[in-house]
Every structure is written in C-alpha cells, then in structure tokens.
Write an enzyme that holds these catalytic residues in place. Structure first.
Site, PDB file in Angstrom:
ATOM      1  CG  ASP A  51      41.151  39.705  32.292  1.00  0.00           C
ATOM      2  OD1 ASP A  51      42.212  39.331  32.804  1.00  0.00           O
ATOM      3  OD2 ASP A  51      40.621  39.145  31.302  1.00  0.00           O
ATOM      4  CD  GLU A 136      45.329  30.135  32.909  1.00  0.00           C
ATOM      5  OE1 GLU A 136      45.541  30.449  34.103  1.00  0.00           O
ATOM      6  OE2 GLU A 136      44.192  29.891  32.466  1.00  0.00           O
ATOM      7  CB  THR A 292      46.882  29.026  38.556  1.00  0.00           C
ATOM      8  OG1 THR A 292      45.890  28.098  38.105  1.00  0.00           O
ATOM      9  CG2 THR A 292      47.574  29.627  37.344  1.00  0.00           C
ATOM     10  CD  GLU A 330      50.360  32.685  37.719  1.00  0.00           C
ATOM     11  OE1 GLU A 330      49.307  33.175  37.260  1.00  0.00           O
ATOM     12  OE2 GLU A 330      51.487  32.885  37.224  1.00  0.00           O
ATOM     13  CG  LEU A 333      40.833  33.992  42.783  1.00  0.00           C
ATOM     14  CD1 LEU A 333      39.625  33.569  43.617  1.00  0.00           C
ATOM     15  CD2 LEU A 333      40.389  34.670  41.499  1.00  0.00           C
TER      16      LEU A 333
END
Length: 468
Positions: A51, A136, A292, A330, A333
């Site tokens: 973030d 999520e 992820t 995806e 990091l």
C-alpha cells in the site's frame, strides 16, 4: 485494472455517489483502445503490504463505528480493524436502515446505472467484487498496522459482538452451548508451535477446534456467496464477468497446521481442501477465481517461514479447474526480473503451449503488479515487453473477441444456492494437476541478465563525456 473506491465514490453521505472521475478515466481508456478490469473496492487502502496511498472507507460509515465499534473486525484482545466491515453485520440494518450487503448492492447498482454506456460498449471485461481486506475473500488476520510481521501466524478476527453471538448460536444448536471462541491461538507475530491451538496435538485437531474452524471458514464462504449474488443482480445482462480474489497465504503451508491460512479463514489442511469449497461456491455465479503469489518460488523464501508458494498455487489453480471455473492470477509483490516472469508463465500454462489447439490448462487472465516508473526503466521495460509477448505465446494481438479463449456473454442469473453440505463435499483432497518444472515460453535466464547488464555498462561508457 483500477480500484473503484467506496471511500471516494460515496464519501459525501449515504447514496450520494460521485462517479465523475471514473467516467473520465473510462473515457481515456476507451480512447486508447484498451479494456478495463474494475475492482469494487469496499475496503481501506493503506497499512498493508504494497500500500502506497491511503483511502479509507466512507467517513459516515466510520462515524457509525464510533457509536458501535463492533461493526469492524475484532481480535481477541478487542483491537478493531477498520479496513473492512465485519461479516457479522452483513445482514444487520445498522446503516440508516440498510445492511452491509445492501450498502454494497446499492453501490454496484449505481455503478451500473452511471457506467451503462461503457458497459454496453464492452469496455469493462470483468468486475472483481471486493470481499474483504485488500479486496480478498479473507479475514484481516495479518494487519501490519496492528503489529503483524512476516511470518507471524496472524490472529482470528471474530470477536465482535455480532460474530460472537453467531458462534454461540451455532454451538448451542450443535449441542455445545459451553463452547467459546478460541483463547489459545496466540498473537499476530507468534509461530504455530508457541500456541496451544496450533501445537502438534493442538486444539485445532479436537472436536471443538474442528467445529470452530468449520464455522469460521463457512461464514467467509457465505459472505462471498451473498455479495456475489448481489453483484450478479446488479450487472445482470451486462457483457462482463464477475471475479473474486483469494489471497496467497503461503507461509506455514508446509507444516501440518497451516496456521496462517486458518486464521485468514482458509480451513486448509493436508487432509482437507480449503480452496475447492470456494471454487465450488464461485461456480454458482460463473465467477472467475483470481489468485495471487504466482511469481513466487519456494527457493526464494526463508526456511523459518515453512513457505510453499509453488505447491499452494498448484493446489488453488487446480481447485478452480477441477470445479470447472475460469482461473486468473496476479503477482503478490512488485517484480521486474526474469525469474519471476518465468514463474508466472509456468503457472499460467502449467503444461505449456499446445501446438494443435488451446492448452488443456491455462489461466484466463493475468493482472500484473504494477505500472510504475520503475517498470518503465530501460532494462525492466525491455524484459516486460518480452514477458507480454511470451504470455501470448509469441502470437500477434487478436482484435476479434470471438476468437478469444472464452467469449464474454451477457451475464445470466446466478444458479440456485448450493447447500452447505454439497459445498463441504469439496473439502475432500484431490491430487493437483501436474505442473511442468519450467515454462516453455521463457523470457530468458541468468545468461540473458548478464548480457543485459553488459549492454547497459557499455552504453553508459559510450554516453560518457570524452573529457571524463
């Protein structure tokens, strides 16, 4: 991809939506001839891994939380987490007579009404529905702002009065009114063996532990199911797909207790599949499962974390494919190196390219983190362009949507609700599909990195002032 932030759109008050900035963005995307994936982001941004901006949920919602702080997720110590409303208030009319699910539903209906022209034009290919922190489907079990550090096991987040009452009711119906929520599961930074709950013969293996973990994970699945049903009703008839994101909790995956997954709401053990149940729920809504951490390799993780990102990705993607739904992915990091790209490529087509037709196993889409100045630097951008080319198996761009892997059709009504008993049948472990050890569409490796570095050094020397 763009987050459509609840905290920005409905900031001025209940049902006071301002879509003007997002309409401008959609127009820019359309003018560039691109498509858009949008995220219905009902969570806060700020305070978690990756973030870099802060966007809170609407102030008027947080004001209600000042009077009733139990609208937020709460750990055993009573610490409130304001990044997403607890699922305990999904059906509680606490927000000016509306429930949390109705807040989300009204928001999505307003999005459709105000973006109708872009939806009709096919600009928006899929709508990922935020179902928890970071968008999520999980509990906020590992918040950095509350002291969690990797590889801590995190904490259960079900101690608000609404979830406590729900658990007590469920335990009483099961004939155990004396059962309480766990008080032996440790704190955010703990390791599994330092707690009674996750110890070798710990509480999680007892009848009481199994009942709690089943209730905890089922509440999460019910939450996702209910909000996706609302999303389906909001976007019925639109030529777009729904999607839901599942988090890659890869630390402590290689120990029997899977502690970090359990606190996040994924009741996944060596003898119990905690992800195929989610995939089965998604079949009802014909929704995409987005997962992820597909860039991560086991060898990159610290030994103490007992991480297994490669095995986890294999398990979750296989769960989606076995349940017959589309799977997307995806990276967790920011990565710009060839090893990460090759890992993503391997996971996207785990058995490689099929020269005689579409591959049997393939993801439907990849969301890359993320567009930045760092990505656009010379070497990074050069490798990224190769990665995009390899992602498309060295084929040119296909402008005809009818030739895509799966044609996007007008959204149909969700199927009937799946009984929880049928959902839990999917907890039976199944062997994941085999994945090849390496991709057949590599962007290059160590030697290519060496050549790039040499090229950059030579270029730097040639660009120097001769007087230097």
């Amino acid at each position: 991809m763009v987050d459509v932030w609840w905290g920005i759109i409905e900031a001025e008050g209940p049902k006071k939506y301002d879509w003007s900035a997002y309409r401008q963005l959609c127009q820019m995307v359309r003018e560039e001839g691109l498509k858009l994936q949008v995220i219905m982001s009902f969570h806060q941004c700020g305070g978690n891994v990756g973030d870099i901006v802060n966007t809170l949920i609407p102030q008027w919602v947080r004001d209600i939380g000042k009077e009733d702080p139990d609208i937020f997720y709460t750990n055993r110590a009573g610490t409130r987490n304001e990044e997403y409303l607890t699922i305990g208030v999904d059906n509680q009319p606490l927000f000016g007579g509306r429930t949390a699910v109705e807040l989300y539903s009204d928001y999505m209906k307003s999005y459709r009404e105000n973006m109708a022209d872009f939806l009709e034009a096919g600009l928006i290919t899929d709508i990922e529905v935020g179902l928890g922190p970071a968008g999520e489907l999980r509990y906020p079990s590992y918040p950095q702002r509350h002291g969690w550090v990797f590889p801590g096991i995190g904490e259960f987040q079900c101690y608000d009065k609404y979830l406590q009452a729900d658990f007590k009711e469920a335990a009483t119906k099961a004939g155990h009114p004396e059962w309480e929520l766990p008080d032996d599961a440790g704190e955010y930074k703990d390791t599994p063996d330092s707690t009674k709950f996750f110890a070798e013969h710990g509480t999680y293996l007892t009848e009481r532990g199994n009942f709690f973990l089943t209730w905890y994970s089922n509440k999460l699945i019910e939450h996702g199911d209910q909000i996706l049903d609302a999303a389906n009703q909001a976007f019925l008839g639109c030529k777009t797909k729904l999607a839901a994101k599942v988090s890659g909790i890869h630390w402590w995956y290689r120990v029997d207790n899977h502690a970090a997954e359990l606190t996040a709401g994924y009741y996944n053990l060596n003898n119990r599949d905690g992800y195929r149940t989610i995939a089965r729920m998604l079949t009802r809504h014909d929704a995409i499962l987005n997962f992820t951490c597909v860039e991560m390799r086991d060898s990159e993780q610290t030994a103490e974390a007992m991480s297994g990102p490669e095995e986890l990705v294999q398990q979750v993607l296989s769960a989606g494919w076995r349940e017959g739904i589309e799977v997307a992915c995806e990276n967790a990091l920011n990565r710009y190196d060839r090893k990460a790209y090759n890992q993503i490529l391997k996971n996207c087509r785990p058995n490689g390219v099929n020269r005689d037709g579409p591959p049997k196993l393939r993801v439907t889409a990849v969301t890359y983190l993320r567009l930045s100045d760092e990505l656009l630097k010379g070497k990074n951008y050069k490798i990224f362009k190769t990665f995009v080319r390899k992602m498309h198996a060295d084929q040119d761009y296909c402008p005809d949507p009818s030739k895509y892997f799966k044609l996007i059709k007008p959204m149909e009504r969700s199927k009937p609700k799946i009984p929880i008993e049928d959902m839990l049948e999917a907890t039976e472990p199944m062997k994941p599909f085999p994945f090849d050890p390496v991709t057949d569409m590599s962007v290059g490796g160590d030697f290519a990195d060496f050549v790039d570095e040499l090229f950059n050094k030579v270029t730097s020397i040639l660009n120097q002032d001769p007087s230097e």
